[in-house]
Design a protein around this motif. Structure first.
Motif, short mmCIF file in Angstrom:
data_model
loop_
_atom_site.label_atom_id
_atom_site.label_comp_id
_atom_site.label_asym_id
_atom_site.label_seq_id
_atom_site.Cartn_x
_atom_site.Cartn_y
_atom_site.Cartn_z
N ASN A 64 0.22 0.68 -2.16
CA ASN A 64 -0.87 0.19 -2.63
C ASN A 64 -0.95 -1.18 -2.83
O ASN A 64 -0.45 -1.45 -3.82
CB ASN A 64 -1.49 0.88 -3.70
CG ASN A 64 -1.52 2.55 -3.46
OD1 ASN A 64 -2.66 2.91 -2.82
ND2 ASN A 64 -0.53 3.30 -3.71
N SER A 94 -5.00 3.97 -3.68
CA SER A 94 -5.72 4.82 -2.47
C SER A 94 -4.72 5.92 -1.63
O SER A 94 -5.07 6.51 -1.00
CB SER A 94 -6.51 3.92 -1.39
OG SER A 94 -5.54 3.06 -1.08
N LYS A 95 -3.29 5.49 -1.93
CA LYS A 95 -2.34 6.20 -1.38
C LYS A 95 -1.45 6.93 -2.43
O LYS A 95 -0.83 6.51 -3.35
CB LYS A 95 -1.66 5.42 -0.34
CG LYS A 95 -2.29 4.44 0.78
CD LYS A 95 -1.43 3.69 1.52
CE LYS A 95 -2.15 2.83 2.12
NZ LYS A 95 -1.13 1.87 2.82
N THR A 109 -0.35 10.77 4.99
CA THR A 109 -0.69 10.11 3.78
C THR A 109 -1.78 10.78 2.97
O THR A 109 -2.83 11.33 3.29
CB THR A 109 -1.25 8.49 3.99
OG1 THR A 109 0.03 7.95 4.83
CG2 THR A 109 -1.40 7.99 2.58
N ARG A 111 -4.63 10.55 0.92
CA ARG A 111 -5.70 9.63 0.12
C ARG A 111 -6.45 10.22 -1.05
O ARG A 111 -6.64 11.44 -1.31
CB ARG A 111 -6.64 9.45 1.34
CG ARG A 111 -6.05 9.02 2.62
CD ARG A 111 -5.57 7.50 2.74
NE ARG A 111 -5.12 7.11 3.96
CZ ARG A 111 -4.88 5.75 3.88
NH1 ARG A 111 -4.98 4.94 2.96
NH2 ARG A 111 -4.10 5.37 5.17
#
Length: 465
Positions: A64, A94-95, A109, A111
């Motif tokens: 991130n 966000s990851k 991933t 999210r």
């Protein structure tokens, strides 16, 4: 647990700040800015996290990163290679690791909703720069703790860091580091935080209080001037003391800081007359009459005279320009070149004797070369010439009337010059001798008889007025 986390943070910060009393004289402070990346994946947890260091460099899927300055740090150098750093960082999460696709089973991933990440950390690190004997590359290891907020929830962390700095100059470097943050609360995940930025060194110790830090001060224990890199100029003459031969007396640069009070080009310490302008050759003392004897030692300071006579002139009794001390004829006016004696010209008898010898000069027939027996005659003439070193003579060549007039003229000139050249070669000054050929124009006997022609073939020597 929450109170334990906060106590740990306070303890680390207090340790670091209290240890900063030990100072490194070479720029003890450093300020850094940069960009950080937060990666909660490779920390040894189950999904959505993974094994330790698994996909550690998977930037696209796990890191991130905010695309602007997101890390600020302030560091204080401690003694023996130890450094304390306080860092503030900001990010957006966000990851958050990886999850398996329920249909394909492939990992993708994970999210999450842009969680706000904020951290304040303290760290003590050890620099290996001196250990590896490098002036530019500085690897380091660090341990510390901090407090991290994820949205509105915070928890303390225990941190371990590995990084390096590469110094582009004495004060500017690039800092690259990776930090593992172990959380003490379940609601804050363990994670890695990576950072890259620029570090600027500043500050220092000023032992002598002259406004110049010791690491840049050539004289760190003596207050000095910036233009001299911190070295003093005690007499204020613009020359620093270490290069000033007279550091307590204002002087001139040309004399390495020593004064020249009378401005005569001789510094006072070497000037026998420091308050009166004088000559360098007399160690700064004046010489009014220019005779090379300093006025203080001159018995006749306004009249030129030699040192041997204490600066007074020698007498010249006969007024011939030769001082009595050098005049071999002090009571009789003479010539300088004759050491004050008058020139003595050879008598008529002497000139007659020269011509007697000259009549015995024998030449090869029709030539200007001498016969062998003539050498004794010429040497006798040389002896007489040397007895009268200032007398001037003419050498005249004559022939009889046999042959053409032009031939006889040339022959007479050659023979007269042959005699002159011989005399010059044997030590008679060329300035005293002239040579002239008269050919057959001045006979002294009858050319119609053999005896007369023999008399006419002659060389004459005449005394010049």
């Amino acid at each position: 647990m929450k109170n334990l986390s906060r106590l740990l943070l306070v303890a680390v910060l207090l340790f670091g700040m209290s240890a900063t009393n030990a100072q490194d004289k070479n720029n003890p402070w450093a300020f850094g800015i940069g960009v950080n990346a937060v990666d909660p994946y490779p920390v040894g947890e189950d999904m959505p996290q993974g094994d330790y260091f698994d996909e550690f460099f998977n930037v696209d899927d796990h890191w991130n990163i905010l695309p602007f300055v997101s890390t600020v740090s302030l560091s204080r150098y401690l003694s023996d290679g130890f450094i304390f750093s306080a860092t503030g960082s900001l990010n957006r999460i966000s990851k958050f690791g990886s999850i398996a696709d329920p249909i394909t089973g492939r990992e993708t991933t994970n999210r999450v909703d842009n969680l706000t990440y904020f951290a304040i950390d303290g760290r003590v690190s050890y620099s290996f720069m001196e250990l590896i004997n490098s002036k530019t590359f500085e690897p380091y290891l660090g341990v510390g703790g901090g407090y991290t907020w994820l949205d509105d929830i915070g928890a303390g962390t225990l941190n371990g860091s590995l990084g390096f700095r590469y110094w582009l100059s004495e004060k500017v470097g690039v800092d690259v580091q990776s930090t593992y943050k172990h959380s003490f609360e379940d609601y804050l995940p363990k994670h890695f935080q990576h950072a890259v930025g620029v570090t600027f060194k500043f500050g220092g110790t000023d032992t002598d209080g002259d406004g110049i830090y010791d690491n840049e001060d050539a004289c760190p224990e003596e207050a000095g001037l910036e233009i001299f890199n911190g070295c003093p100029d005690s007499d204020g003459d613009g020359i620093q003391d270490s290069k000033d031969d007279c550091p307590n007396e204002a002087g001139l640069a040309e004399f390495n800081g020593c004064p020249d009070t009378d401005g005569d080009g001789v510094m006072d310490k070497d000037d026998k007359c420091p308050t009166v302008a004088g000559l360098k050759s007399l160690m700064g003392c004046p010489d009014a009459d220019g005779d090379g004897v300093a006025d203080g030692d001159d018995n006749c300071p306004n009249e030129a005279g030699p040192a041997a006579n204490n600066g007074c002139p020698w007498p010249d009794t006969d007024g011939d320009g030769v001082l009595d001390k050098d005049d071999k004829c002090p009571n009789e006016a003479g010539l300088v070149e004759l050491d004050g004696c008058p020139q003595i010209k050879p008598s008529a008898e002497v000139v007659k004797s020269l011509n007697t010898y000259a009549r015995d000069i024998l030449f090869d027939t029709g030539k200007a070369t001498f016969k062998t027996e003539t050498d004794k005659v010429l040497q006798a003439m040389v002896t007489i010439f040397k007895e009268y070193p200032k007398a001037e003579f003419s050498i005249d060549g004559h022939t009889d009337s046999t042959g053409s007039k032009a031939t006889n003229q040339r022959l007479s000139e050659r023979r007269a010059n042959a005699v002159r050249d011989y005399l010059i070669a044997n030590g008679i000054s060329a300035d005293r001798l002239t040579a002239t050929g008269y050919g057959e124009d001045k006979p002294i006997a009858d050319n119609r008889t053999r005896a007369g022609r023999e008399e006419n073939r002659r060389v004459e020597v005449n005394l010049k007025n």
